[in-house]
Design a protein around this motif. Structure first.
Motif, short mmCIF file in Angstrom:
data_model
loop_
_atom_site.label_atom_id
_atom_site.label_comp_id
_atom_site.label_asym_id
_atom_site.label_seq_id
_atom_site.Cartn_x
_atom_site.Cartn_y
_atom_site.Cartn_z
N ARG A 141 -2.27 -12.06 14.44
CA ARG A 141 -2.18 -10.60 14.54
C ARG A 141 -1.96 -9.92 13.19
NH1 ARG A 141 -1.02 -7.83 18.68
NH2 ARG A 141 -2.06 -6.31 17.35
N PHE A 142 -2.41 -10.55 12.09
CA PHE A 142 -2.35 -9.84 10.81
C PHE A 142 -3.30 -8.65 10.87
CE2 PHE A 142 -3.97 -9.45 6.33
CZ PHE A 142 -2.88 -8.72 5.89
N GLU A 143 -2.80 -7.48 10.44
CA GLU A 143 -3.56 -6.23 10.53
C GLU A 143 -3.96 -5.78 9.12
OE1 GLU A 143 -4.38 -4.87 13.35
OE2 GLU A 143 -3.11 -6.00 14.73
N PRO A 144 -5.07 -6.30 8.58
CA PRO A 144 -5.43 -6.01 7.18
C PRO A 144 -5.78 -4.56 6.91
CG PRO A 144 -7.23 -7.17 8.27
CD PRO A 144 -6.06 -7.18 9.23
N ASP A 145 -6.22 -3.84 7.94
CA ASP A 145 -6.63 -2.46 7.72
C ASP A 145 -5.48 -1.46 7.79
OD1 ASP A 145 -9.28 -3.28 7.43
OD2 ASP A 145 -9.65 -3.16 9.59
N ILE A 146 -4.31 -1.93 8.22
CA ILE A 146 -3.12 -1.06 8.24
C ILE A 146 -2.37 -1.34 6.95
CG2 ILE A 146 -1.01 -0.44 9.45
CD1 ILE A 146 -2.37 -1.40 12.03
N PHE A 147 -2.55 -0.47 5.98
CA PHE A 147 -2.04 -0.71 4.62
C PHE A 147 -1.80 0.63 3.95
CE2 PHE A 147 -3.00 -1.26 0.05
CZ PHE A 147 -1.98 -2.15 -0.28
N GLU A 148 -0.74 0.68 3.17
CA GLU A 148 -0.45 1.88 2.37
C GLU A 148 0.19 1.44 1.08
OE1 GLU A 148 -1.12 4.93 1.25
OE2 GLU A 148 -0.86 5.71 3.29
N ARG A 149 -0.12 2.14 0.00
CA ARG A 149 0.52 1.82 -1.29
C ARG A 149 1.01 3.10 -1.95
NH1 ARG A 149 -3.87 -1.45 -4.33
NH2 ARG A 149 -2.08 -2.07 -5.58
N PHE A 150 2.12 2.92 -2.67
CA PHE A 150 2.74 4.03 -3.39
C PHE A 150 2.96 3.59 -4.83
CE2 PHE A 150 3.93 4.33 1.04
CZ PHE A 150 3.78 5.67 1.34
N ALA A 151 2.68 4.45 -5.78
CA ALA A 151 2.85 4.13 -7.19
C ALA A 151 4.30 4.38 -7.60
CB ALA A 151 1.88 4.95 -8.04
N LEU A 152 5.15 3.39 -7.38
CA LEU A 152 6.59 3.56 -7.61
C LEU A 152 7.14 2.64 -8.70
CD1 LEU A 152 7.65 3.71 -3.85
CD2 LEU A 152 7.40 5.65 -5.43
N MET A 153 6.28 1.88 -9.35
CA MET A 153 6.73 0.91 -10.34
C MET A 153 7.57 1.59 -11.41
SD MET A 153 4.36 -1.98 -12.12
CE MET A 153 3.94 -1.13 -13.61
N LYS A 154 8.67 0.96 -11.75
CA LYS A 154 9.63 1.40 -12.77
C LYS A 154 10.55 2.53 -12.30
CE LYS A 154 6.90 -0.13 -16.73
NZ LYS A 154 7.65 -1.35 -16.95
N ALA A 155 10.38 3.01 -11.08
CA ALA A 155 11.30 4.01 -10.54
C ALA A 155 12.55 3.32 -10.02
CB ALA A 155 10.63 4.81 -9.43
N SER A 156 13.69 3.95 -10.19
CA SER A 156 14.95 3.40 -9.67
C SER A 156 15.02 3.63 -8.16
CB SER A 156 16.13 4.08 -10.35
OG SER A 156 16.26 5.41 -9.87
N PRO A 157 15.89 2.89 -7.46
CA PRO A 157 16.05 3.14 -6.02
C PRO A 157 16.37 4.60 -5.70
CG PRO A 157 17.04 1.05 -6.56
CD PRO A 157 16.63 1.69 -7.87
N ASP A 158 17.22 5.24 -6.50
CA ASP A 158 17.54 6.65 -6.24
C ASP A 158 16.32 7.54 -6.44
OD1 ASP A 158 20.16 6.11 -5.59
OD2 ASP A 158 20.96 6.61 -7.57
#
Length: 193
Positions: A141-158
């Motif tokens: 049941r891997f769902e390859p078409d359900i995917f989202e990405r956010f450009a958050l690299m180097k951002a702190s958790p806050d």
């Protein structure tokens, strides 16, 4: 945005696994933002404790399992679907995430479990390709078409928490979760009711 499960007496339970063992992990922060933005009827639990799992060995699979492994496997078994967000290390999966997957391979907890990916960076496509191959091998049941990405690299958790509270980002999360919830609903009753 309402979820397809908002009318159900039992919410849809999603397990969000962070592929990073780092305390200030970008991926963990993204998954916590997803948990907070989840629409009504969808409960997201974040698993960010890969570092507590011992290195997989078939010799350790006999009962009783190591407590951290037993807790992890129980979380996988009792959820309706799994979301994974992971960094890329040396163009592939981090060792901790691969180790967690190794613990699941010989059991039945993940075989028919819906799984989808999130990504917290504009990079990391080699890792994503490898992870897609691994997941399509261990679950039907891997769902390859359900995917989202956010450009958050180097951002702190806050900073990530602040970014993901913006209405447009929250809407993206809710659309993603609703799509995945729809996929999970098709097997929810078959899996665990």
């Amino acid at each position: 945005m309402p979820s397809p499960t908002s009318q159900r007496s039992v919410p849809l339970r999603l397990l969000a696994i962070s592929g990073s063992a780092r305390q200030e992990s970008t991926n963990t922060a993204l998954l916590h933002a997803v948990r907070k933005a989840a629409p009504e009827g969808i409960n997201v639990t974040v698993f960010d404790a890969l570092g507590t799992l011992p290195v997989f060995s078939p010799d350790l699979e006999a009962n009783p399992l190591p407590p951290s492994v037993a807790a992890f496997m129980s979380a996988v078994e009792t959820c309706h679907g799994i979301i994974i967000s992971s960094p890329e290390y040396v163009r592939t999966l981090p060792g901790g995430l691969k180790n967690a997957i190794d613990w699941l391979v010989s059991g039945e907890q993940i075989i028919d479990k819906p799984v989808a990916l999130l990504h917290a960076s504009h990079r990391g496509d080699d890792m994503l390709a490898t992870l897609r191959l691994v997941l399509s091998t261990i679950t039907s049941r891997f769902e390859p078409d359900i995917f989202e990405r956010f450009a958050l690299m180097k951002a702190s958790p806050d900073e990530i928490a602040h970014i993901m509270r913006a209405p447009e980002q929250k809407a993206r999360i809710q659309t993603y979760l609703t799509s995945f919830a729809n996929a999970c609903e098709t097997t929810k009753d078959e899996l665990i009711g």
